[in-house]
Scaffold this motif. Structure first.
Motif, short mmCIF file in Angstrom:
data_model
loop_
_atom_site.label_atom_id
_atom_site.label_comp_id
_atom_site.label_asym_id
_atom_site.label_seq_id
_atom_site.Cartn_x
_atom_site.Cartn_y
_atom_site.Cartn_z
N ARG A 431 0.81 -1.09 0.11
CA ARG A 431 0.01 -0.12 0.15
C ARG A 431 0.92 1.10 -0.06
NH1 ARG A 431 -3.70 -0.72 4.82
NH2 ARG A 431 -3.58 -2.90 4.06
N LYS A 432 1.94 1.26 0.77
CA LYS A 432 2.68 2.44 0.95
C LYS A 432 3.49 2.57 -0.46
CE LYS A 432 5.29 5.60 2.90
NZ LYS A 432 4.59 6.83 3.24
N MET A 433 4.04 1.61 -1.16
CA MET A 433 4.52 1.67 -2.48
C MET A 433 3.63 2.30 -3.35
SD MET A 433 6.49 -1.99 -3.04
CE MET A 433 7.78 -2.71 -1.69
N ALA A 434 2.65 1.74 -3.49
CA ALA A 434 1.47 2.22 -4.32
C ALA A 434 1.23 3.88 -4.17
CB ALA A 434 0.05 1.54 -4.18
N GLU A 435 1.06 4.20 -2.67
CA GLU A 435 1.18 5.71 -2.47
C GLU A 435 2.39 6.50 -3.09
OE1 GLU A 435 -1.09 4.63 1.77
OE2 GLU A 435 0.54 6.14 1.84
N GLU A 436 3.42 6.02 -2.88
CA GLU A 436 4.76 6.68 -3.04
C GLU A 436 4.61 6.85 -4.76
OE1 GLU A 436 6.67 7.49 0.22
OE2 GLU A 436 7.45 7.64 -1.68
N LEU A 437 4.23 5.92 -5.56
CA LEU A 437 4.26 5.93 -6.90
C LEU A 437 3.12 6.14 -7.64
CD1 LEU A 437 6.19 2.32 -7.48
CD2 LEU A 437 7.26 4.61 -7.68
N GLY A 438 2.02 6.61 -6.88
CA GLY A 438 0.92 6.97 -7.61
C GLY A 438 0.25 5.91 -8.42
N ILE A 439 0.21 4.67 -8.13
CA ILE A 439 -0.53 3.52 -8.83
C ILE A 439 -1.29 2.70 -7.64
CG2 ILE A 439 1.30 3.67 -10.78
CD1 ILE A 439 2.64 1.37 -9.59
N ASN A 440 -2.04 1.63 -8.39
CA ASN A 440 -2.82 1.15 -7.67
C ASN A 440 -1.93 -0.30 -6.77
OD1 ASN A 440 -2.96 -0.91 -9.50
ND2 ASN A 440 -4.76 -0.15 -10.44
N ASP A 441 -2.52 -0.93 -5.69
CA ASP A 441 -1.84 -2.13 -5.30
C ASP A 441 -1.44 -3.15 -6.03
OD1 ASP A 441 -3.28 -1.94 -1.94
OD2 ASP A 441 -2.40 -0.66 -3.09
N SER A 442 -2.48 -3.55 -7.12
CA SER A 442 -2.46 -4.77 -8.09
C SER A 442 -1.15 -4.38 -9.04
CB SER A 442 -3.87 -4.82 -8.80
OG SER A 442 -4.06 -3.77 -9.64
N ALA A 443 -1.22 -3.03 -9.28
CA ALA A 443 0.21 -2.68 -10.33
C ALA A 443 1.67 -2.88 -9.28
CB ALA A 443 -0.40 -1.40 -10.96
N VAL A 444 1.58 -2.54 -8.38
CA VAL A 444 2.88 -2.93 -7.43
C VAL A 444 2.98 -4.31 -7.51
CG1 VAL A 444 3.59 -2.78 -5.04
CG2 VAL A 444 2.49 -0.68 -6.11
#
Length: 471
Positions: A431-444
């Motif tokens: 979730r934190k990676m998704a926030e940092e990159l501005g993408i959704n969880d599934s993409a991460v």
């Protein structure tokens, strides 16, 4: 069966703006933070008895005692008082507690222990975030049914402003714009017997620094190298025209033979692009300075990003169904008066219809954190002469040099960015990676799987484990 239960379908969609899971009743103020954030944003459900992997584990202990604890915690920790709907559901023979909160009418809600200035939380994606001072003011305006652009701008006198761009726009549609009309549109308002411009008038004239559109043409499908970039300021009507021109310069034309005539059209229907740009300009958040609209053109997509998220608690599914919430009432009135807007709530459906009529893929709408994103697919089969040009590098190469097996797999810039996050914090959750990159969880997760397959990272341990970087 569980799979036929409506709540099961919600759980399978995962956590988001209006849904959060807890395995057991959270301690401290975590429960109150989530429900305050729901009340300040779009409402939502907190489901107790579901873990982070969306597995139904059920609650431990006496369900009715837990429900009483929840009601007591909220009463003692939240201000103004929240009135949630607390009920039980059974899935897979296990008991769940659902705490549902609707968007409140007494905004902003806050934690008593933190005070009003530091205890207001809002929902961004699947996380609870402390509200900035600007956001708290926005919530106050929403409670009073006011908009930022209706308020008076005190830093300038009305007589100092050049209204030519606005008067010309009204003249082009055959409508006069006198003082009385400007007052009815709330472009000016009387304060202490003096006519003053509103923020809406200042925004329309482009007199605030953050009222701009930044356009970039990137090489390939990442932001690593740009071929062209422009920043447009001035009145909003000029910005829209210049941005449309920039986009046209970097789109391909496709030829069709209709009867005996050869016609050329752009690969993405221009009316759909125009509608998306108007949506971005009219609905963005102007109260938060330092952010702007961004247009990115890549080999495969056209991307339009507008700051501020969806307004007034609106969810993406509601917006796609045609529900309308107006953040900037002055701008909306003016653009409708000038014919830029046909009817409220029609923007997204009209964009989709225009793409469908042109036999184009349906554009992708998303809300990522505090931004709204529209992606139009480009026709990659068309000749792309501009992709052979050379451009400038943005920020230099990402992630440094990578050797061995990883170099052979040619990681994308996004995967390299994920790798850098892991190097910074090997325990960082999806979730934190998704926030940092501005993408959704599934993409991460997809990027992480690619990195694992490339031998760049290895997962050590299970849910509470960490990532090991191998390059």
């Amino acid at each position: 069966m569980s799979s036929e239960h409506p709540l099961w379908d919600e759980i399978q969609q995962g956590e988001g703006k209006t849904l959060e899971f807890k395995q057991q009743l959270p301690k401290g103020d975590q429960l109150a933070k989530t429900l305050v954030a729901f009340a300040n944003t779009s409402g939502g459900k907190l489901i107790i008895g579901v873990n982070d992997q969306r597995q139904v584990v059920g609650v431990q202990g006496d369900e009715f005692d837990l429900m009483d604890q929840i009601a007591s915690m909220l009463y003692s920790q939240c201000q103004p008082t929240l009135l949630p709907n607390i009920y039980l559901e059974t899935l897979e023979d296990k008991t769940l507690i659902v705490v549902q909160v609707h968007r409140g009418s007494q905004l902003p809600y806050h934690l008593k222990s933190h005070g009003r200035d530091e205890g207001v939380y809002v929902r961004l994606g699947a996380t609870n975030r402390p509200a900035s001072l600007e956001m708290i003011h926005e919530l106050e305006r929403q409670r009073l049914l006011q908009s930022y652009d209706e308020q008076a701008a005190w830093q300038v006198e009305l007589g100092e402003l050049d209204l030519t761009p606005l008067t010309q726009a009204f003249e082009q549609v055959g409508k006069p714009l006198d003082t009385a009309r400007m007052k009815s549109l709330k472009l000016i308002r009387e304060e202490h017997g003096v006519d003053r411009p509103t923020h809406g008038l200042m925004i329309l004239l482009g007199l605030y620094e953050h009222v701009e559109i930044k356009c970039s043409r990137f090489k390939g499908t990442s932001m690593a190298v740009f071929l062209d970039k422009k920043e447009y300021r001035g009145d909003l009507f000029s910005q829209l025209a210049q941005t449309e021109g920039f986009i046209k310069n970097h789109l391909h034309l496709k030829a069709e033979i209709l009867g005996l005539q050869r016609t050329e059209t752009y690969e993405i229907p221009i009316p759909a692009i125009r509608e998306a740009l108007v949506n971005a300009v009219v609905h963005r958040d102007y109260s938060n300075a330092g952010r702007d609209i961004k247009v990115g053109i890549y080999d495969d997509i056209l991307n339009i990003v507008s700051p501020g998220g969806l307004p007034n608690g609106l969810t993406l599914s509601e917006a796609l169904k045609g529900r309308s919430e107006i953040r900037n009432k002055v701008l909306a009135r003016v653009f409708k008066e000038l014919g830029y807007i046909e009817q409220w709530g029609s923007g997204m459906s009209r964009i989709r219809e225009l793409c469908q009529q042109a036999s184009n893929p349906e554009p992708a709408f998303s809300e990522s954190g505090d931004f709204v994103d529209i992606e139009f697919a480009r026709d990659t089969s068309l000749a792309a002469t501009d992709t052979d040009e050379t451009g400038g590098s943005i920020g230099g190469p990402m992630g440094g040099s990578i050797s061995g097996k990883v170099a052979q797999t040619e990681l994308t810039d996004r995967q390299l960015a994920v790798l850098e996050l892991i190097k910074r914090d090997s325990h960082m959750p999806y979730r934190k990676m998704a926030e940092e990159l501005g993408i959704n969880d599934s993409a991460v997760k997809k990027h992480l799987n690619k990195l694992k397959a490339a031998g760049a990272i290895e997962r050590i341990g299970g849910t509470r484990g960490y990532w090991k970087v191998k390059v």
